[in-house]
Design an enzyme around this catalytic site. Structure first.
Site, short mmCIF file in Angstrom:
data_model
loop_
_atom_site.label_atom_id
_atom_site.label_comp_id
_atom_site.label_asym_id
_atom_site.label_seq_id
_atom_site.Cartn_x
_atom_site.Cartn_y
_atom_site.Cartn_z
N ARG A 57 0.86 -1.18 0.00
CA ARG A 57 0.00 0.00 0.00
C ARG A 57 0.89 1.23 0.00
O ARG A 57 1.47 1.59 1.01
CB ARG A 57 -0.92 -0.03 1.22
CG ARG A 57 -1.63 1.30 1.48
CD ARG A 57 -2.68 1.20 2.57
NE ARG A 57 -2.22 0.66 3.82
CZ ARG A 57 -1.56 1.34 4.76
NH1 ARG A 57 -1.20 2.59 4.56
NH2 ARG A 57 -1.21 0.75 5.90
N TYR A 77 4.52 5.57 10.98
CA TYR A 77 4.90 4.19 11.29
C TYR A 77 5.75 3.51 10.21
O TYR A 77 6.10 2.34 10.37
CB TYR A 77 3.65 3.34 11.58
CG TYR A 77 2.58 3.37 10.51
CD1 TYR A 77 2.66 2.55 9.38
CD2 TYR A 77 1.47 4.20 10.63
CE1 TYR A 77 1.68 2.57 8.42
CE2 TYR A 77 0.48 4.23 9.67
CZ TYR A 77 0.58 3.41 8.57
OH TYR A 77 -0.41 3.42 7.60
N HIS A 122 -3.64 4.13 4.80
CA HIS A 122 -4.70 3.12 4.95
C HIS A 122 -6.03 3.71 4.47
O HIS A 122 -6.76 3.09 3.69
CB HIS A 122 -4.79 2.69 6.41
CG HIS A 122 -5.93 1.76 6.69
ND1 HIS A 122 -5.93 0.45 6.27
CD2 HIS A 122 -7.11 1.95 7.34
CE1 HIS A 122 -7.06 -0.13 6.65
NE2 HIS A 122 -7.79 0.76 7.30
#
Length: 383
Positions: free
Chosen positions: A266, A279, A270
């Protein structure tokens, strides 16, 4: 070059093998097992797959921009996962039924879902985007992993009716930790349901790396349920197409379910409410951009003598038109009438729903009463 899995701390570990037919640099790799399943895919067909991926990438980026501009409440981007979604969707027959999560915009586009229908849920103008039976695709499932059960139950029904159609359930790596997915795998294996479990391992379940959820490649989980597991390069559209055809053939012959792990990434957040920089590193994203599913197809075509630059220009124009249609569709999405919330809840009317509708009707009427002041309206909203 193959992507690496992560250990329990999220750090990269040794590479795990997967099936790859087209390398990131566009080199075609022979594979005796998988090549026969794409023998019909000539250069023209490869070009069409590139067109599919390019258009859905452009639609996705336009929808992200619309959300940033306040036109959508939320949007879950698919950037980086185009090959996984297009390759698998193009392997399906029209009578196969799709059960997806909220990120599978590409299968919806392949099935002819209109841009306005794609956007309506995320704009808040509809509870679901389209009629599932017009496209043989269920509306996106927000509850993580629930669609795996729906796909299994529908597949069991197909088998009992004597149909050779199949279903496909799309979900991410994070969903494999959900009970619904594991229950679906049990039922599908026990009843030889004609279903393909298509896991897009995009490395992150929001901010949780896949290494925290599984110490082994996800495809190996299939062994415990008694079904084949196939691990493929999810950024390789030909490998995805071949693997999905293999799984569908098994399903149609009554041999039951297959679990496919498409190793992909990805690139974006998200959802548009997420900040992936919190992160994961820029270096990690850069590594995966080198494995881009679109550029490798262009490189393959160019190496085969195709005018890739001309194709790229032609497809870019098509993609821009699709994006313009998407943006224009926003203006056609009118706010729904309040009482339509009760439409399409049950197949048949019932007194329970009628009572709720009556209560809501009388509640709304309070705001239309002559002389109703601000205090009356405030009181009405708290009842």
């Amino acid at each position: 070059m193959t992507p690496s899995d992560r250990d329990a701390t999220g750090l990269l570990t040794r590479p795990e093998p997967f099936v790859q037919l087209v390398t990131p640099t566009g080199e075609r790799r022979a594979n005796a097992e998988f090549d026969p399943w794409i023998a019909d895919i000539d250069l023209a067909a490869v070009g069409r797959l590139y067109r599919d991926m390019s258009i859905i990438r452009r639609i996705d980026s336009e929808a992200t921009a619309l959300q940033r501009q306040g036109e959508l409440g939320l949007w879950p981007p698919l950037a980086g996962q185009e090959a996984a979604q297009i390759g698998s969707a193009r392997a399906l027959r029209d009578d196969d039924f799709i059960f997806s999560s909220y990120r599978e915009h590409a299968p919806a586009w392949v099935r002819g879902v209109k841009p306005a229908e794609m956007l309506s849920v995320w704009r808040g103008t509809a509870s679901s985007g389209w009629n599932p039976y017009e496209h043989n695709m269920a509306v996106p499932q927000i509850i993580i992993g629930a669609q795996a059960l729906h796909a299994t139950g529908y597949a069991m029904g197909l088998a009992w009716e004597g149909s050779d159609a199949a279903t496909i359930a799309y979900f991410g790596d994070g969903a494999t930790s959900e009970g619904d997915v594991n229950e679906a795998l049990v039922f599908a294996a026990s009843f030889d349901a004609p279903v393909v479990f298509f896991c897009q391992n995009n490395q992150w379940a929001i901010s949780e790396p896949v290494g925290l959820q599984s110490k082994q490649p996800l495809a190996r989980r299939a062994d415990g349920f008694g079904m084949p597991g196939i691990r493929i390069d999810g950024n390789d559209v030909l490998a995805v197409l071949a693997a999905t055809r293999i799984a569908l053939d098994r399903a149609r012959r009554g041999e039951g379910p297959t679990f496919i792990e498409a190793v992909t990434y990805r690139i974006g957040p998200h959802t548009t409410a997420d900040d992936p920089k919190r992160y994961r590193s820029d270096d990690e994203i850069a590594q995966w951009r080198e494995r881009d599913p679109l550029t490798r197809v262009l490189a393959l075509l160019e190496a085969s003598g195709v005018d890739s630059a001309g194709l790229e220009r032609e497809v870019a124009a098509d993609a821009d038109r699709a994006a313009a249609e998407l943006r224009a569709a926003i203006t056609t999405l009118a706010d729904p009438e309040p009482l339509t919330v009760f439409d399409h809840v049950y197949v048949e009317p019932n007194t329970h729903l009628a009572r709720q509708r009556d209560h809501y009707t009388r509640y709304l009427a309070m705001f239309d009463e002559p002389g109703a002041g601000a205090s009356d309206r405030t009181e009405g909203t708290t009842r």
